[in-house]
Design a protein around this motif. Sequence first.
Motif, mmCIF file in Angstrom:
data_model
loop_
_atom_site.group_PDB
_atom_site.id
_atom_site.type_symbol
_atom_site.label_atom_id
_atom_site.label_comp_id
_atom_site.label_asym_id
_atom_site.label_seq_id
_atom_site.Cartn_x
_atom_site.Cartn_y
_atom_site.Cartn_z
ATOM 1 N N ASP A 1 0.816 -1.219 0.000
ATOM 2 C CA ASP A 1 0.000 0.000 0.000
ATOM 3 C C ASP A 1 0.847 1.265 0.000
ATOM 4 O OD1 ASP A 1 1.021 0.062 2.546
ATOM 5 O OD2 ASP A 1 -0.901 -0.260 3.567
ATOM 6 N N GLY A 2 2.174 1.105 -0.001
ATOM 7 C CA GLY A 2 3.064 2.259 -0.042
ATOM 8 C C GLY A 2 3.168 3.023 1.262
ATOM 9 N N GLU A 3 2.563 2.503 2.332
ATOM 10 C CA GLU A 3 2.517 3.234 3.597
ATOM 11 C C GLU A 3 3.797 3.071 4.417
ATOM 12 O OE1 GLU A 3 0.091 5.356 4.722
ATOM 13 O OE2 GLU A 3 -0.664 5.138 2.680
ATOM 14 N N THR A 4 4.427 1.906 4.350
ATOM 15 C CA THR A 4 5.624 1.673 5.154
ATOM 16 C C THR A 4 6.772 1.214 4.261
ATOM 17 O OG1 THR A 4 5.006 -0.632 5.578
ATOM 18 C CG2 THR A 4 4.268 1.011 7.178
ATOM 19 N N VAL A 5 7.985 1.413 4.755
ATOM 20 C CA VAL A 5 9.188 0.966 4.055
ATOM 21 C C VAL A 5 9.965 0.065 5.004
ATOM 22 C CG1 VAL A 5 11.355 1.660 2.964
ATOM 23 C CG2 VAL A 5 9.303 3.051 2.660
ATOM 24 N N SER A 6 10.339 -1.105 4.519
ATOM 25 C CA SER A 6 11.121 -2.036 5.327
ATOM 26 C C SER A 6 12.479 -2.258 4.684
ATOM 27 C CB SER A 6 10.390 -3.376 5.457
ATOM 28 O OG SER A 6 9.165 -3.227 6.137
ATOM 29 N N SER A 7 13.405 -2.755 5.475
ATOM 30 C CA SER A 7 14.723 -3.075 4.939
ATOM 31 C C SER A 7 14.762 -4.556 4.589
ATOM 32 C CB SER A 7 15.814 -2.756 5.967
ATOM 33 O OG SER A 7 15.624 -3.517 7.144
ATOM 34 N N SER A 8 15.416 -4.876 3.496
ATOM 35 C CA SER A 8 15.672 -6.281 3.162
ATOM 36 C C SER A 8 17.169 -6.473 3.151
ATOM 37 C CB SER A 8 15.077 -6.632 1.796
ATOM 38 O OG SER A 8 15.676 -5.880 0.779
ATOM 39 N N LEU A 9 17.624 -7.639 3.548
ATOM 40 C CA LEU A 9 19.048 -7.873 3.617
ATOM 41 C C LEU A 9 19.384 -9.164 2.894
ATOM 42 C CD1 LEU A 9 21.477 -7.406 6.511
ATOM 43 C CD2 LEU A 9 21.301 -9.646 5.493
ATOM 44 N N ALA A 10 20.289 -9.074 1.959
ATOM 45 C CA ALA A 10 20.767 -10.271 1.270
ATOM 46 C C ALA A 10 22.199 -10.507 1.694
ATOM 47 C CB ALA A 10 20.709 -10.069 -0.242
ATOM 48 N N GLN A 11 22.452 -11.636 2.288
ATOM 49 C CA GLN A 11 23.800 -11.906 2.761
ATOM 50 C C GLN A 11 24.448 -12.967 1.894
ATOM 51 O OE1 GLN A 11 24.048 -13.177 6.782
ATOM 52 N NE2 GLN A 11 26.217 -13.605 6.708
ATOM 53 N N VAL A 12 25.524 -12.626 1.248
ATOM 54 C CA VAL A 12 26.311 -13.605 0.513
ATOM 55 C C VAL A 12 27.460 -14.002 1.424
ATOM 56 C CG1 VAL A 12 27.647 -14.068 -1.568
ATOM 57 C CG2 VAL A 12 25.686 -12.519 -1.663
ATOM 58 N N PHE A 13 27.497 -15.249 1.827
ATOM 59 C CA PHE A 13 28.483 -15.662 2.817
ATOM 60 C C PHE A 13 29.908 -15.286 2.418
ATOM 61 C CE2 PHE A 13 25.746 -17.347 5.650
ATOM 62 C CZ PHE A 13 25.179 -18.585 5.382
ATOM 63 N N ASP A 14 30.255 -15.608 1.181
ATOM 64 C CA ASP A 14 31.652 -15.444 0.787
ATOM 65 C C ASP A 14 31.749 -15.486 -0.723
ATOM 66 O OD1 ASP A 14 31.277 -18.140 0.180
ATOM 67 O OD2 ASP A 14 32.146 -18.793 2.060
ATOM 68 N N GLU A 15 32.974 -15.495 -1.229
ATOM 69 C CA GLU A 15 33.156 -15.536 -2.672
ATOM 70 C C GLU A 15 32.714 -16.870 -3.260
ATOM 71 O OE1 GLU A 15 37.282 -16.059 -0.758
ATOM 72 O OE2 GLU A 15 35.419 -15.019 -0.378
ATOM 73 N N PHE A 16 32.369 -17.846 -2.406
ATOM 74 C CA PHE A 16 31.865 -19.121 -2.895
ATOM 75 C C PHE A 16 30.406 -19.012 -3.331
ATOM 76 C CE2 PHE A 16 34.865 -20.967 0.509
ATOM 77 C CZ PHE A 16 35.960 -20.618 -0.249
ATOM 78 N N GLY A 17 29.741 -17.912 -2.982
ATOM 79 C CA GLY A 17 28.370 -17.710 -3.424
ATOM 80 C C GLY A 17 27.311 -18.247 -2.485
ATOM 81 N N HIS A 18 27.699 -18.843 -1.370
ATOM 82 C CA HIS A 18 26.707 -19.332 -0.424
ATOM 83 C C HIS A 18 26.066 -18.137 0.276
ATOM 84 C CE1 HIS A 18 29.700 -22.806 -0.455
ATOM 85 N NE2 HIS A 18 28.655 -23.195 -1.149
ATOM 86 N N GLY A 19 24.751 -18.115 0.319
ATOM 87 C CA GLY A 19 24.095 -16.929 0.843
ATOM 88 C C GLY A 19 22.910 -17.259 1.714
ATOM 89 N N ILE A 20 22.462 -16.253 2.434
ATOM 90 C CA ILE A 20 21.288 -16.396 3.279
ATOM 91 C C ILE A 20 20.539 -15.071 3.277
ATOM 92 C CG2 ILE A 20 22.404 -15.688 5.425
ATOM 93 C CD1 ILE A 20 20.779 -17.970 6.774
ATOM 94 N N ILE A 21 19.242 -15.113 3.453
ATOM 95 C CA ILE A 21 18.403 -13.928 3.320
ATOM 96 C C ILE A 21 17.656 -13.672 4.615
ATOM 97 C CG2 ILE A 21 16.270 -13.124 2.199
ATOM 98 C CD1 ILE A 21 17.479 -14.602 -0.344
ATOM 99 N N LEU A 22 17.657 -12.427 5.046
ATOM 100 C CA LEU A 22 16.923 -12.022 6.237
ATOM 101 C C LEU A 22 15.989 -10.876 5.900
ATOM 102 C CD1 LEU A 22 19.771 -11.988 8.907
ATOM 103 C CD2 LEU A 22 18.060 -13.749 8.575
ATOM 104 N N ARG A 23 14.918 -10.767 6.665
ATOM 105 C CA ARG A 23 13.970 -9.679 6.476
ATOM 106 C C ARG A 23 14.151 -8.678 7.615
ATOM 107 N NH1 ARG A 23 7.784 -11.158 5.786
ATOM 108 N NH2 ARG A 23 8.301 -12.532 7.518
#
Length: 469
Positions: free
Chosen positions: A255-277
Amino acid sequence: MKVTTLAEPLLEFGTGTHICPRTGIEHLGVYDKRDELRRTELRIGVVGRGEGVDLLDDWLEKCQNGIERKQESKLLNLFRGFGGINQQYGFLTRLINSPQYTRTLKKSEISAIVQLASRPERVERAVELYYEQIRFLAENRSVDVIVCVMPNEMFESVTTSASDDDPEESELEHNFRRILKAKCMHLGTPLQLVQERTILITKQAGDQQDPATKAWNFCTALYYKGNRTIPWRLVEDTAKLRSCYIGVGFYKSRDGETVSSSLAQVFDEFGHGIILRGTPVSIDKKNRHPYLSEDQAYELLRDALDEYDRALEHMPARIVIHKSSHFRESERKGFLRALNEKGIRSKDFVAITSTDIRLFSDKDYPPKRGTLLTISETEGVLYTRGTVDFYKTYPGMYVPNPLKITVYEQDSSIESLCVEVLGLTKMNWNNTQMDGRLPITLECASKIGDIMKYVSPTEKPQVSYSFYM
């Protein structure tokens, strides 16, 4: 000021290194071929109407057998043929699709949806139609990835508004792809969405990609999503501290009323990653830009490092934070507090933004990819798109826009940070062309935000990028 050209970062594959994902897979095999636990078969679930299922069957057969390169072009490295996907070559896996893994949609159901007057209602009904069939496959069939084939008329009906749509409905965003991926996330099986017209074997008028390039991108995405592993990685620099790269982005609620942060975590140069809200954040009243308070920045990074520790059972020696806007003092303080608490001393906070600065070469082509204008110890302008020697051309359609690189907390040189950014532009397994514009940290954060706004606050989102791309 100084202008230099950074070397194209190397990628590691099964038996060696190369700068190009397609060439590397073709000649050296996927990186994870050395993993004895990797899958050598991918079971493909399919949802679509009868004609769409037949088109996908033909396309998958063509992909397995191989597709010739674009004959009218002399750019052999840019328009590389696709040699097929099987257990003896390249991807070293085979695709299995079967009527048992297929759910066919009724034409009457599709027609009923297309004829609805309201686009939001068309989107809602289309999502429900696909969701029920996806849920059946995810819960009752052992499939690794599900391909949803969209009829052309349905795709058009859910992506364009009819003239009689209620204007008030436009206040809420209605995006079929994003809603479907969010709704299906809890099922635990990644989705690949395709239109019927894009999987026709012959190149259609208006297509931007030739069939072989389509096959490279399609099969690489299927492999990454279905295998839960990586087809290539960046070559490890053993002289560097083991680093964790983090991308911070923001997204608006529907609805455009709030803004949240998203975080994309790439563990390392190996490309392993994890995502948090992240949590809802503040908006600067002067320029309307979102930002994190000190406590929000602290909590976001603290939670990311806790997840890193759980996954790898140790803390990284160095943290690099990429942000698509400038770092405010509150954000710097919060991030530093989290790093101090975890005992991490080496860090770089890097803002990656647009710029009006342009460089011009003395030739007809744009500057080379990797061209770096160093303005100061903390500022640079980097071309991540541009002329590519390996392709012998500039592979883009428009004049490339460079990135402004600004460093706020700095333990590394501006040049080495730009080398890292350049390398991370090649870690997107949704595209096998080697000249992505943004590093995967920010590319991923953007994609996460697109989907996350549709995920219920009470639902735990998937941590793998494969559910968002």
